[in-house]
Design a protein around this motif. Sequence first.
Motif, PDB file in Angstrom:
ATOM      1  N   ALA A  46      -8.380  -5.881  -3.151  1.00 52.77           N
ATOM      2  CA  ALA A  46      -7.696  -4.753  -2.271  1.00 52.77           C
ATOM      3  C   ALA A  46      -6.865  -4.171  -3.141  1.00 52.77           C
ATOM      4  CB  ALA A  46      -7.402  -5.401  -1.050  1.00 52.77           C
ATOM      5  N   ASN A  47      -6.074  -4.981  -3.866  1.00 51.00           N
ATOM      6  CA  ASN A  47      -4.805  -4.339  -4.562  1.00 51.00           C
ATOM      7  C   ASN A  47      -5.132  -3.533  -5.792  1.00 51.00           C
ATOM      8  OD1 ASN A  47      -2.773  -5.670  -3.102  1.00 51.00           O
ATOM      9  ND2 ASN A  47      -2.774  -7.323  -4.179  1.00 51.00           N
ATOM     10  N   ILE A  48      -6.383  -4.023  -6.406  1.00 45.74           N
ATOM     11  CA  ILE A  48      -6.973  -3.170  -7.494  1.00 45.74           C
ATOM     12  C   ILE A  48      -7.368  -1.630  -6.828  1.00 45.74           C
ATOM     13  CG2 ILE A  48      -8.855  -2.695  -9.089  1.00 45.74           C
ATOM     14  CD1 ILE A  48      -8.390  -5.786  -9.548  1.00 45.74           C
ATOM     15  N   SER A  49      -7.970  -1.813  -5.656  1.00 50.19           N
ATOM     16  CA  SER A  49      -8.566  -0.664  -5.039  1.00 50.19           C
ATOM     17  C   SER A  49      -7.375   0.435  -4.830  1.00 50.19           C
ATOM     18  CB  SER A  49      -9.483  -0.777  -4.071  1.00 50.19           C
ATOM     19  OG  SER A  49      -8.838  -1.318  -2.855  1.00 50.19           O
ATOM     20  N   GLN A  50      -6.320  -0.257  -3.998  1.00 50.12           N
ATOM     21  CA  GLN A  50      -5.112   0.405  -3.801  1.00 50.12           C
ATOM     22  C   GLN A  50      -4.398   1.296  -5.111  1.00 50.12           C
ATOM     23  OE1 GLN A  50      -2.450  -2.154  -1.829  1.00 50.12           O
ATOM     24  NE2 GLN A  50      -2.869  -0.774   0.007  1.00 50.12           N
ATOM     25  N   LEU A  51      -4.386   0.504  -6.215  1.00 52.15           N
ATOM     26  CA  LEU A  51      -3.972   0.864  -7.512  1.00 52.15           C
ATOM     27  C   LEU A  51      -4.881   2.119  -8.056  1.00 52.15           C
ATOM     28  CD1 LEU A  51      -1.774   0.665 -10.018  1.00 52.15           C
ATOM     29  CD2 LEU A  51      -3.624  -0.903 -10.733  1.00 52.15           C
ATOM     30  N   LYS A  52      -6.315   2.131  -7.793  1.00 51.94           N
ATOM     31  CA  LYS A  52      -7.100   3.091  -8.339  1.00 51.94           C
ATOM     32  C   LYS A  52      -6.849   4.585  -7.136  1.00 51.94           C
ATOM     33  CE  LYS A  52     -11.772   4.392  -7.937  1.00 51.94           C
ATOM     34  NZ  LYS A  52     -13.168   4.034  -7.310  1.00 51.94           N
ATOM     35  N   TYR A  53      -6.585   4.050  -5.986  1.00 53.66           N
ATOM     36  CA  TYR A  53      -6.443   5.320  -5.177  1.00 53.66           C
ATOM     37  C   TYR A  53      -5.029   5.962  -5.469  1.00 53.66           C
ATOM     38  CZ  TYR A  53      -4.921   7.852  -1.060  1.00 53.66           C
ATOM     39  OH  TYR A  53      -4.450   8.986  -0.278  1.00 53.66           O
ATOM     40  N   VAL A  57      -4.793   9.984  -6.760  1.00 54.44           N
ATOM     41  CA  VAL A  57      -3.687  11.031  -6.023  1.00 54.44           C
ATOM     42  C   VAL A  57      -2.892  11.424  -7.118  1.00 54.44           C
ATOM     43  CG1 VAL A  57      -1.800  11.090  -4.330  1.00 54.44           C
ATOM     44  CG2 VAL A  57      -3.934   9.767  -3.692  1.00 54.44           C
ATOM     45  N   GLY A  58      -2.070  10.580  -7.962  1.00 56.24           N
ATOM     46  CA  GLY A  58      -1.231  10.996  -8.930  1.00 56.24           C
ATOM     47  C   GLY A  58       0.259  10.964  -8.403  1.00 56.24           C
ATOM     48  N   HIS A  59       0.927  12.071  -9.107  1.00 55.03           N
ATOM     49  CA  HIS A  59       2.478  12.341  -8.754  1.00 55.03           C
ATOM     50  C   HIS A  59       2.553  12.735  -7.322  1.00 55.03           C
ATOM     51  CE1 HIS A  59       4.078  10.806 -12.336  1.00 55.03           C
ATOM     52  NE2 HIS A  59       3.231  11.083 -12.897  1.00 55.03           N
ATOM     53  N   LYS A  60       1.258  13.322  -6.608  1.00 55.37           N
ATOM     54  CA  LYS A  60       1.451  14.048  -5.435  1.00 55.37           C
ATOM     55  C   LYS A  60       2.081  13.059  -4.356  1.00 55.37           C
ATOM     56  CE  LYS A  60      -2.674  16.730  -6.301  1.00 55.37           C
ATOM     57  NZ  LYS A  60      -3.845  16.866  -5.681  1.00 55.37           N
ATOM     58  N   HIS A  61       1.723  11.708  -4.608  1.00 53.72           N
ATOM     59  CA  HIS A  61       2.266  10.545  -3.857  1.00 53.72           C
ATOM     60  C   HIS A  61       3.521  10.555  -3.777  1.00 53.72           C
ATOM     61  CE1 HIS A  61       2.517   6.925  -1.820  1.00 53.72           C
ATOM     62  NE2 HIS A  61       1.189   7.030  -1.119  1.00 53.72           N
ATOM     63  N   GLU A  62       4.266  10.478  -2.513  1.00 52.03           N
ATOM     64  CA  GLU A  62       5.809  10.355  -2.563  1.00 52.03           C
ATOM     65  C   GLU A  62       6.319   9.214  -3.376  1.00 52.03           C
ATOM     66  OE1 GLU A  62       9.040  10.600   1.263  1.00 52.03           O
ATOM     67  OE2 GLU A  62       6.990  10.282   1.323  1.00 52.03           O
ATOM     68  N   PHE A  63       5.619   8.100  -3.319  1.00 48.45           N
ATOM     69  CA  PHE A  63       6.089   6.695  -3.634  1.00 48.45           C
ATOM     70  C   PHE A  63       5.171   6.426  -4.863  1.00 48.45           C
ATOM     71  CE2 PHE A  63       6.775   6.498   0.907  1.00 48.45           C
ATOM     72  CZ  PHE A  63       8.054   6.454   0.773  1.00 48.45           C
ATOM     73  N   TYR A  64       4.700   7.429  -5.887  1.00 42.02           N
ATOM     74  CA  TYR A  64       3.873   7.074  -6.930  1.00 42.02           C
ATOM     75  C   TYR A  64       4.329   6.168  -7.752  1.00 42.02           C
ATOM     76  CZ  TYR A  64       1.155   7.798 -10.855  1.00 42.02           C
ATOM     77  OH  TYR A  64       0.311   7.791 -12.206  1.00 42.02           O
ATOM     78  N   THR A  65       5.390   6.229  -8.417  1.00 46.75           N
ATOM     79  CA  THR A  65       6.165   5.189  -9.378  1.00 46.75           C
ATOM     80  C   THR A  65       6.385   3.993  -8.740  1.00 46.75           C
ATOM     81  OG1 THR A  65       7.242   7.177 -10.589  1.00 46.75           O
ATOM     82  CG2 THR A  65       8.165   4.909 -11.069  1.00 46.75           C
ATOM     83  N   LEU A  66       6.954   3.860  -7.672  1.00 49.01           N
ATOM     84  CA  LEU A  66       7.181   2.735  -6.959  1.00 49.01           C
ATOM     85  C   LEU A  66       5.862   1.655  -6.866  1.00 49.01           C
ATOM     86  CD1 LEU A  66       9.080   0.650  -5.574  1.00 49.01           C
ATOM     87  CD2 LEU A  66       8.654   2.040  -3.416  1.00 49.01           C
ATOM     88  N   LEU A  67       4.948   2.307  -6.167  1.00 47.79           N
ATOM     89  CA  LEU A  67       3.665   1.664  -5.779  1.00 47.79           C
ATOM     90  C   LEU A  67       2.871   1.222  -7.158  1.00 47.79           C
ATOM     91  CD1 LEU A  67       2.036   3.495  -2.927  1.00 47.79           C
ATOM     92  CD2 LEU A  67       2.897   1.383  -2.940  1.00 47.79           C
ATOM     93  N   ILE A  68       2.942   2.249  -8.184  1.00 46.95           N
ATOM     94  CA  ILE A  68       2.502   1.616  -9.517  1.00 46.95           C
ATOM     95  C   ILE A  68       3.126   0.606 -10.019  1.00 46.95           C
ATOM     96  CG2 ILE A  68       1.906   2.504 -12.004  1.00 46.95           C
ATOM     97  CD1 ILE A  68       0.208   3.994 -10.159  1.00 46.95           C
ATOM     98  N   MET A  69       4.325   0.365 -10.053  1.00 44.65           N
ATOM     99  CA  MET A  69       5.337  -0.784 -10.412  1.00 44.65           C
ATOM    100  C   MET A  69       4.797  -1.919  -9.533  1.00 44.65           C
ATOM    101  SD  MET A  69       9.024  -0.958 -10.871  1.00 44.65           S
ATOM    102  CE  MET A  69       9.445  -1.182  -9.352  1.00 44.65           C
TER     103      MET A  69
END
Length: 148
Positions: A46-53, A57-69
């Motif tokens: 589940a975590n890997i699929s969230q990371l893939k999503y 989406v890329g930088h369009k996501h509001e919390f992109y950097t936080l979620l990647i980290m």
Amino acid sequence: MVKVTPLDAKIAQTNEELSHEPLNLSRYQTKKSIAQGMLDISLLTANISQLKYVLQVGHKHEFYTLLIMLLSVVIFLQMSTGVLNLSMNLLNDCNVNARHTTNNKPNAADKSSNVISFIVTGSSFLVVVINLLISAFDPTILRYIEMQ
């Protein structure tokens, strides 16, 4: 009067035999370990699929950097916990074999096993906490907002 058929008699006999059978702890631990491993694998997936999503989406996501980290940290913790679990189990197996020759006295491997166990417990707690943070910044919420 109730007539007892041979099938009912066999079921009653089996239930009576099971009620007198003691709990096999080794079998219980094996089943528990398998179930826990399956849950760990599903959480990792589940975590890997969230990371893939989030990466799609890329930088369009509001919390992109936080979620990647957060997702990267939690995936690393889950994998290291799995490796530590494997090493702890191997260490415990070696301890069991060594105890047969040393009259059940605790040795340095027991202390190492305890330390690894504490580390695994702590990292499992961190995985839960980080997953709660990830769910607070869930990327799928954006889909529902855009639909409205």
